[in-house]
Design a protein around this motif. Sequence first.
Motif, short mmCIF file in Angstrom:
data_model
loop_
_atom_site.label_atom_id
_atom_site.label_comp_id
_atom_site.label_asym_id
_atom_site.label_seq_id
_atom_site.Cartn_x
_atom_site.Cartn_y
_atom_site.Cartn_z
N GLY A 93 9.06 8.73 3.19
CA GLY A 93 8.39 9.94 2.71
C GLY A 93 9.28 10.78 1.82
N ASP A 94 10.17 10.18 1.06
CA ASP A 94 11.05 10.93 0.17
C ASP A 94 10.28 11.38 -1.08
OD1 ASP A 94 13.04 10.21 1.98
OD2 ASP A 94 13.47 8.36 0.89
N THR B 210 2.50 1.72 -3.39
CA THR B 210 1.53 2.24 -4.36
C THR B 210 1.27 3.72 -4.14
OG1 THR B 210 0.47 0.07 -4.48
CG2 THR B 210 -0.80 1.94 -5.26
N LEU B 211 1.12 4.11 -2.85
CA LEU B 211 0.88 5.51 -2.54
C LEU B 211 2.06 6.37 -2.93
CD1 LEU B 211 -0.86 7.70 -1.27
CD2 LEU B 211 0.08 7.06 0.96
N GLN B 212 3.26 5.92 -2.61
CA GLN B 212 4.45 6.71 -2.92
C GLN B 212 4.64 6.85 -4.42
OE1 GLN B 212 8.32 5.02 -2.11
NE2 GLN B 212 9.01 6.96 -1.23
N ARG B 213 4.45 5.76 -5.15
CA ARG B 213 4.61 5.84 -6.60
C ARG B 213 3.58 6.76 -7.24
NH1 ARG B 213 5.77 -0.56 -7.95
NH2 ARG B 213 7.92 -0.60 -7.14
N SER B 214 2.37 6.77 -6.66
CA SER B 214 1.34 7.64 -7.22
C SER B 214 1.62 9.11 -6.94
CB SER B 214 -0.03 7.26 -6.65
OG SER B 214 -0.08 7.51 -5.26
N LEU B 215 2.37 9.40 -5.87
CA LEU B 215 2.64 10.79 -5.50
C LEU B 215 3.93 11.32 -6.11
CD1 LEU B 215 1.61 10.71 -1.74
CD2 LEU B 215 0.29 11.61 -3.66
N ALA C 154 4.27 8.02 6.57
CA ALA C 154 5.28 8.89 5.98
C ALA C 154 4.93 9.22 4.53
CB ALA C 154 6.65 8.23 6.07
N ALA C 155 4.43 8.23 3.78
CA ALA C 155 4.07 8.49 2.39
C ALA C 155 2.89 9.46 2.29
CB ALA C 155 3.74 7.16 1.70
N ALA C 156 1.93 9.33 3.22
CA ALA C 156 0.77 10.23 3.19
C ALA C 156 1.19 11.67 3.52
CB ALA C 156 -0.29 9.74 4.17
N VAL C 157 2.05 11.85 4.53
CA VAL C 157 2.55 13.18 4.87
C VAL C 157 3.33 13.76 3.70
CG1 VAL C 157 4.09 14.46 6.40
CG2 VAL C 157 2.54 12.74 7.33
N MET C 158 4.10 12.89 3.06
CA MET C 158 4.86 13.33 1.90
C MET C 158 3.93 13.90 0.83
SD MET C 158 5.59 12.10 -1.45
CE MET C 158 5.73 10.33 -1.41
N GLY C 159 2.79 13.25 0.60
CA GLY C 159 1.85 13.74 -0.40
C GLY C 159 1.28 15.10 -0.03
N THR D 155 0.83 -1.20 0.00
CA THR D 155 0.00 0.00 0.00
C THR D 155 0.86 1.25 0.00
OG1 THR D 155 -1.72 -1.19 1.23
CG2 THR D 155 -1.82 1.22 1.25
N ALA D 156 1.92 1.25 0.81
CA ALA D 156 2.80 2.41 0.88
C ALA D 156 3.53 2.62 -0.44
CB ALA D 156 3.79 2.26 2.03
#
Length: 646
Positions: free
Chosen positions: A496-497, A463-468, A523-528, A460-461
């Motif tokens: 969250g890079d 996928t989220l990171q790649r989408s952002l 971290a990925a959500a905050v990054m977005g 899930t992370a």
Amino acid sequence: MRYSEVFSQGFDPARVHPGGLWPDELLVAGVRVDALGRIAHWDAAAEALLGYPASEVLGSRGEMLAPMSRFPRVESLMERITTGPATTGPCTARHRDGRPVELAAWTYRVPETPGVGGDVFAFLVAVSAVLEMRGSRALLDGLCGQSPIGLAAFDSDLRYLQVNTALEAINGVPEAEHLGKRLHEVLPDINSAEMEAVMRRVLDTGESVVDFRVTGRTPATGLEDRVWSCSHFRLEDTRKRPFGVAISVVDVTARVRAEQAAAESHRRLDLLNEAAARIGTTLDMRRTAQELADVALRGFADIATVDLMVAAADDAAATFGSDLAGGIAVRRLGKAPARGSPEADVLAPLGATLHYPPDAPYVQAITRRDPFVVAEVDERAITASSCHTGAVRQLRELGVHSLLMVPLLARGKVLGATTFYRAAPARPFSPDDVALARDMASRAAVYLDNARLYTREHDTAVTLQRSLLSHRLTPPPGIEVAHCYRPASDINEVGGDWYDVVGMSGGRAALVVGDVMGHGITAAAVMGQLRSAVRTLARLALPPEQLLRELDAGMADLPGAPLATAPMRSATRQPAPARSPRPAILHRPSSTPTAPPNCWNCPPGRRWESAASTSSRSSCRCPRAASSSSTPTASWRPAARTSTSD
């Protein structure tokens, strides 16, 4: 043979009957008196008994044997021999040293010529020796009769001479059926060949053997195998000549079973400790499944497989319940040995997908959530499984005789099952083995479920990171940008890079690289959120330091107040670094801040503790960097200090 020839051979203990009499314990003397009353034969035993050599008594009428007058009147030896027909009774003779010797005599007169008296033969024993032998015999008989330990004596041919009452009960055979027989003739269902080899060694060397284990069955035990502890020692006469072997027998079955149970308990505990140390070293399901299979081969099973339901093995986010009415499909994630074993090669390889109908034993074990044991793979078990697989018959032909299937249960869910196989000569799976297998499977199931949950969150992370992340950067005309993303930490950790290029008015562009502390979905959500905020603020054409202040203020509203760092550059055709004022530090609340020298190691935009106003200039206390970077960085956290200076 004439009677005279019997005595002419002299006293020879070796000619004693092989029934077990000890000649030196009961000395039997032989004397012959002719018809004229003269002593015609005096053997070595008579000399040993009364002290007179043959040269002193042969031809005499035995005057020296008459007891002295001071002794009580007892019939003398010569009176007993020369009077009357065959007699048996006591008499007295004088020893050569002068003391009287009480004797028991057996006499027999042999007629040679009708009407003329013949020779008299006499056998003499000392009454004291008879009484001593009777006492010893009574002691021996009492010991043999009352002893709870089985006792037996064997002759030099290893045939039974005597057994006591306890051994009769142990063997379940009367004493009469022992005597004169070899061990294997009486007890054919024990390791008699090994025991006779030990007795032969004891007889030859004289070295005793203690606690030799005999195993098998006797008529007294029926079909139950027992264990006996046997001790052997050589029988010798008073001249140290061996004539047989004696053994003692104690039933130690209960002790052996207790020792085996204790050893088995220690083995199970060691295996559980090893399972705890070796299973679950990673958050990878395949690795964890293989670790379970490998641990099982360390003394528990000969073959082990680990199968997970396809829904759990292939899709970590899938949901699966207990509805198995249509059968199941499992994926083999663990197998040991993986290859090189004829028995293991019969089973499906790693990675194979197996389908089982609802009535298969495999599905029944998972449905009931209880181990399924086949203690003995016989024809009945083969027939029951033949409609589902032919592997069971092949395994039986290769020596596999017992199998155990245990479901993998974790957090109320069935992930799959693990199967253990044993081949000869290992014993079948016992209830204790089932409990041990259940413990190992329970531990492994938790680790497998942890890996499954981690995989789900990780996917899930990712996928989220790649989408952002920006897959294609579009800088304004006149600016070329090259970018590459390489994780600096574990490739399995999602953080969250992010990086971005934001077009601005006037042909400018904002280059941003950000990092949110931590890993995972949060971290990925905050990054977005930060990425979106930076893009919005950058389009307002704010200076970099002001943009970072606004971003810092916005982060204070985020749950958990995460920490993030971000290098930022405002670029035109002539790039210039975006840098906030250098930090200042206040040593005392009443002191005046001082401007430090250039400090390249302190990222601009970071908040520093200070009691001065935001317009004060100060320096930070950080070591001078070994090298500097022209790209300024900024970090921010919620305003939690009493006073700050940017």
